[in-house]
Design an enzyme around this catalytic site. Structure first.
Site, PDB file in Angstrom:
ATOM      1  N   LYS A 167       5.289   9.362   7.848  1.00  0.00           N
ATOM      2  CA  LYS A 167       5.049   7.925   7.889  1.00  0.00           C
ATOM      3  C   LYS A 167       5.981   7.337   8.948  1.00  0.00           C
ATOM      4  O   LYS A 167       7.170   7.128   8.702  1.00  0.00           O
ATOM      5  CB  LYS A 167       5.300   7.301   6.516  1.00  0.00           C
ATOM      6  CG  LYS A 167       4.318   7.738   5.463  1.00  0.00           C
ATOM      7  CD  LYS A 167       2.905   7.277   5.755  1.00  0.00           C
ATOM      8  CE  LYS A 167       2.721   5.808   5.493  1.00  0.00           C
ATOM      9  NZ  LYS A 167       1.299   5.392   5.665  1.00  0.00           N
ATOM     10  N   HIS A 296      -7.459   8.895   1.789  1.00  0.00           N
ATOM     11  CA  HIS A 296      -6.232   8.112   1.855  1.00  0.00           C
ATOM     12  C   HIS A 296      -5.575   7.989   0.484  1.00  0.00           C
ATOM     13  O   HIS A 296      -6.247   8.040  -0.545  1.00  0.00           O
ATOM     14  CB  HIS A 296      -6.605   6.725   2.399  1.00  0.00           C
ATOM     15  CG  HIS A 296      -5.529   5.696   2.296  1.00  0.00           C
ATOM     16  ND1 HIS A 296      -5.616   4.622   1.431  1.00  0.00           N
ATOM     17  CD2 HIS A 296      -4.359   5.560   2.956  1.00  0.00           C
ATOM     18  CE1 HIS A 296      -4.543   3.875   1.574  1.00  0.00           C
ATOM     19  NE2 HIS A 296      -3.768   4.414   2.484  1.00  0.00           N
TER      20      HIS A 296
END
Length: 396
Positions: A167, A296
């Site tokens: 991330k 996701h």
């Protein structure tokens, strides 16, 4: 069979350490709303959604559900998905659909996967979320390549992951690049690597970073910049496949995404794509246009995770391991606690419906934690360790 009641629970579940991302922080816990759809035959269907405390929304929709047959999902969809042309509630509808499918499965004694085509695999592979973390007690605090490699090694050892996603967008991209190459060196050529700055880089930065990462052999670069136009321009200038859950995130986006050659992989999401049945439709569309398909994660607890696993097990063209933040959590609200990872996979639940049930004690503890800690979505994912900070895109 008729729906006679709808109950809601706003809950919070602790994570090992606060997770940082480009627009804020998950501050040491995840917040979810759980619903229970109650029928006149005593069956209860479970649903779950993120985005903070959504109890008020479901109480608004409750009169539209009372008296409906949970097998009549198309009718329920028409009554709850689009109340008026400029108000659409795909996340709320998806939560209700999950609960209805849970009821249906319990009513006939079959798992949800059997209701949506039948499972093609008995277990679903997941990938590790490699996040920058603030320190919390003895855990977290990772920012350097060495620290991120050590954390990822632990996650791989504990869960058996064979892929992971950084991330990015929290620190300058040079830091992200160094971490990805360190992970490649540490975990070898067969470990699947991905990176996701959540659209936070400028187009120029995204192109520059993509060029520097081509030798790292990523599975994909997810949402390196904002919007279809930006993604299309980056895609022209890199050999790394581009994935998205931001610019092609609803059916209205799909045709434009294809026409502009903006993406290679669409990351499905039960809540963005109007429920489990919507994800099945999306899978068919991706197959028709030869786009890759992934899934996701939205910091889900066990109810949503079960729904994701049932759905993923039925998708023939789901060729990428599924995203998850689940391994960051310390507990869950379902009977038995957290669903176990084995070799990076979670087995498809075999019980009727979703195959999970709420644990009253864990649920009560999670509701109390929410009352104590509050709804951080209502505070716009603030970073309490940087009180004057707010999300502003530097473009890097």
């Amino acid at each position: 069979m008729k729906i006679v009641d709808l109950k809601t629970h706003a809950v919070a579940v602790l994570t090992e350490a606060p997770l940082r991302h480009s627009t804020g922080v998950h501050p040491g816990y995840f917040v979810r709303t759980i619903i229970e759809l109650v029928t006149d035959e005593g069956l209860v269907g479970l649903g779950e959604v993120g985005g903070g405390d959504q109890s008020g929304l479901f109480q608004t929709l409750k009169p539209r559900l009372i008296g409906e047959d949970p097998f009549h999902i198309e009718r329920i969809k028409q009554k709850t998905l689009r109340q008026i042309y400029y108000i659409s509630n795909p996340r709320a509808y998806a939560t209700i659909e999950i609960a209805c499918l849970d009821i249906q499965g319990k009513a006939i004694g079959r798992p949800v996967s059997d209701l949506i085509g039948g499972r093609l695999r008995d277990e679903v592979p997941f990938n590790a979320s490699i996040s920058y973390r603030y320190r919390e007690g003895d855990a977290g605090g990772e920012t350097t390549p060495e620290e991120m490699v050590a954390y990822t090694r632990r996650a791989v050892a504990e869960c058996g992951f064979r892929s992971g996603k950084l991330k990015a967008g929290v620190l300058p991209p040079e830091n992200d690049i160094a971490i990805l190459y360190a992970l490649r060196d540490a975990l070898g050529p067969d470990f699947g690597l991905r990176v996701d700055p959540n659209g936070f880089w400028s187009r120029g930065t995204a192109i520059r970073v993509a060029k520097q990462l081509e030798a790292c052999h990523l599975e994909y670069l997810e949402d390196p910049t904002w919007g279809l136009e930006g993604m299309a321009r980056v895609r022209e200038r890199t050999s790394i496949p581009l994935a998205t859950n931001m610019c092609v995130a609803r059916f209205d986006d799909f045709a434009a995404g294809v026409a502009m050659n903006a993406v290679d992989i669409v990351l499905s999401d039960i809540y963005y794509w109007e429920g489990i049945q919507g994800v099945k439709t999306l899978a068919g569309m991706c197959d028709a246009f030869r786009l890759g398909l992934g899934m996701h994660s939205g910091s889900e607890l066990g109810v949503t995770l079960a729904a994701m696993v049932h759905t993923a097990a039925t998708l023939p063209n789901l060729t990428y391991s599924v995203d998850t933040l689940y391994h960051h959590m310390l507990d869950d609200i379902i009977v038995g606690g957290k669903m176990p990872f084995r070799n990076g996979c979670i087995a498809v639940p075999r019980g009727p419906g979703l195959g999970v049930e709420l644990d009253p004690d864990r649920l009560a503890k999670a509701e109390e934690l929410f009352r104590q800690r509050g709804d951080y979505y209502a505070r716009f994912h603030e970073d309490t360790r940087r009180p004057d900070w707010f999300p502003i895109n530097p473009g890097w």
